[in-house]
Every structure is written in structure tokens, then in C-alpha cells.
Design a protein around this motif. Structure first.
Motif, PDB file in Angstrom:
ATOM      1  N   VAL A 198     -23.809 -28.071 -94.681  1.00 46.87           N
ATOM      2  CA  VAL A 198     -24.243 -28.591 -95.912  1.00 46.87           C
ATOM      3  C   VAL A 198     -25.574 -29.314 -96.431  1.00 46.87           C
ATOM      4  N   GLU A 241     -23.224 -27.413-101.279  1.00 50.86           N
ATOM      5  CA  GLU A 241     -22.178 -27.908-101.684  1.00 50.86           C
ATOM      6  C   GLU A 241     -21.655 -27.425-102.916  1.00 50.86           C
ATOM      7  N   TYR A 249     -18.895 -21.453-101.769  1.00 51.53           N
ATOM      8  CA  TYR A 249     -18.927 -22.081-101.243  1.00 51.53           C
ATOM      9  C   TYR A 249     -17.617 -22.593 -99.715  1.00 51.53           C
ATOM     10  N   SER A 252     -26.825 -19.378 -97.173  1.00 47.79           N
ATOM     11  CA  SER A 252     -25.735 -18.949 -98.892  1.00 47.79           C
ATOM     12  C   SER A 252     -25.219 -17.430 -98.351  1.00 47.79           C
TER      13      SER A 252
END
Length: 261
Positions: A228, A193, A198, A111
């Protein structure tokens, strides 16, 4: 096997550079060590606003050099990893050591925080799903302002500080989406996702893949892998560790490590 012939993971925690500590990440460190069967080192780097940027990068570099000089690891055997702001710090460290011709072995970006503009689509479309909120960098209380040292200013200084932040918004050490990525080492990127970040992360992955392709020639696939997690939110390893699919992502990290040889 000598110590210098083994791989090691250097991990930087997330927390927008204003919070987070090793104690709160011991579960993740343990999971990472268990999945990869590698030693995992981490540090309590200085946080904002008490310590403004680049104090955090200095701490990261010291940790990297400790592995190199004190523990005898080769640069190519060090895998640098982090989540959110920790991934931002990971990419900043890679840029710094690249300037000194230190070939870091690989990067693991969970992330990753790659931009501070907060303008791409999913900052809006996922805003009601992910817990990570879009920041207003004009707000003196924003983490970006605290990190860059422009939070505690008099009224007459605020306008100038906002202009400086806008200029820093394209600094590759602050926003690595604008970095020269042509010499990026093998890199694994994992993202949920449903993250507000994102769109940022997908664009970064696309730029990284294209940069590596142009540098190394037209190959079917470069060393940048984007994974993902459906229905995943920001830093899902920390936020939702028991979520379906997370166990497989631990295994994916190990597979990536094994692919390094």
C-alpha cells in the motif's frame, strides 16, 4: 541462456476497457523494463463499446499464446501484469489458461479492478480525493455497460439489460473478487491508500491469501503480497509518477520478480 529459460512480462494497460493505448503507456513499460531488466510485451487490445467483452480476453489470450508458441517462453516464465482494467484482464487471462493447465509464473496487479458493484466503503470515503469516480451501472454510458454490450439499447430493453448486468456482476471473469483463487500463482498487488477502489482491492487480497492458505496448508505467509502506497491514488504509476514512494515501489516489483527464482 535460452529464450525459454528467461522470464518475460506481458502487460495490459488500464482505461476501464474504453480507453488507453500502448503509446500512452510507453513510460510505464520502460520503467517496468528498467526496474526488472526483463523484456516487456504489450498489446493494443480491442476497446468497448466497439468491441464488447470477451473480445478483450481473446486478444489477451492470443498475446499469451504468441509468447508461448512463437517466442518459445515457458508458461512458468511468463509474468502477467496490468493496472486497473488491465489487472482485471490479467486475472481473467489467468483463469482462462488455468483451465488449460497452463501454470502462469506470476501476476502483478497494479490498482486492480476486481469488482463492478461499487459498493464498498472507500468508493464513498475517498470519493473527494481520488479521481476515479463511482459508476452507476444503470447508466447506459457507464464503462461497464459499454464493456458488456448493453449501452445502445431501446427503452424497452434497458430493464432487461440492467438485470443481466446484475447477474454478470458475480461472474468471476468480470469481477475476479468472486473467482476461485486457490491456485493463484505468486501475486504482487500494489494499491494507493486513497484510491476509491482501496476497499475492493484489500478484500480481494484477503480472499486470495486465505484461498491460497487453504489450498497449500497452513503456512505463515502465502504467495500473495499486498503493498500500500500512503497517499497514493488510483494507478499512481500513471497519475503521479513523481510522487514520493513510487520509486521504491518500482524496486519492490524487481524484488518480487527476483523472489520467483
Amino acid at each position: 541462456m535460452t529464450l525459454s529459460a528467461r522470464k518475460v512480462i506481458l502487460y495490459f494497460h488500464g482505461g476501464s476497457y474504453i480507453m488507453g493505448c500502448m503509446d500512452s503507456y510507453r513510460g510505464l513499460h520502460s520503467g517496468l523494463a528498467t526496474a526488472t531488466k526483463l523484456p516487456v510485451y504489450s498489446i493494443e487490445y480491442n476497446l468497448a463499446p466497439e468491441s464488447k467483452y470477451p473480445a478483450q480476453l481473446y486478444d489477451a489470450y492470443c498475446a499469451y499464446m504468441y509468447l508461448r508458441r512463437n517466442l518459445g517462453y515457458n508458461a512458468c516464465d511468463i509474468v502477467v501484469a496490468g493496472d486497473s482494467a488491465g489487472s482485471n484482464l490479467t486475472l481473467a487471462l489467468w483463469q482462462l489458461v488455468r483451465a488449460h493447465n497452463e501454470p502462469i509464473g506470476a501476476l502483478i496487479l497494479l490498482s486492480p479492478w476486481v469488482d463492478i458493484s461499487y459498493t464498498r466503503e472507500t468508493w464513498y470515503s475517498n470519493a473527494n480525493i481520488d479521481y476515479l469516480e463511482r459508476e452507476n451501472v444503470d447508466d447506459p454510458e457507464s464503462s461497464v455497460r459499454k464493456l458488456l454490450g448493453y449501452s445502445d439499447l431501446s427503452d424497452e430493453s434497458q430493464k432487461r439489460s440492467i438485470q443481466l448486468i446484475k447477474e454478470l456482476a458475480r461472474d468471476p471473469f468480470v469481477a475476479p473478487i468472486y473467482a476461485d483463487l486457490t491456485e493463484l500463482p505468486p501475486t504482487l498487488i500494489q494499491v494507493g491508500e486513497l484510491e476509491t477502489m482501496y476497499s475492493d482491492i484489500c478484500e480481494f487480497a484477503a480472499r486470495a491469501t486465505e484461498s491460497v492458505r487453504l489450498c497449500k496448508g497452513d503456512k505463515e505467509r502465502g504467495p500473495v503480497e499486498l503493498q500500500v502506497l500512503p497517499d497514493g491514488i488510483h494507478s499512481f504509476y500513471i497519475a503521479t509518477p513523481g510522487m514520493r514512494g513510487v520509486d521504491q515501489f518500482w524496486k519492490n516489483i524487481d524484488t518480487f520478480i527476483q523472489s520467483l527464482g
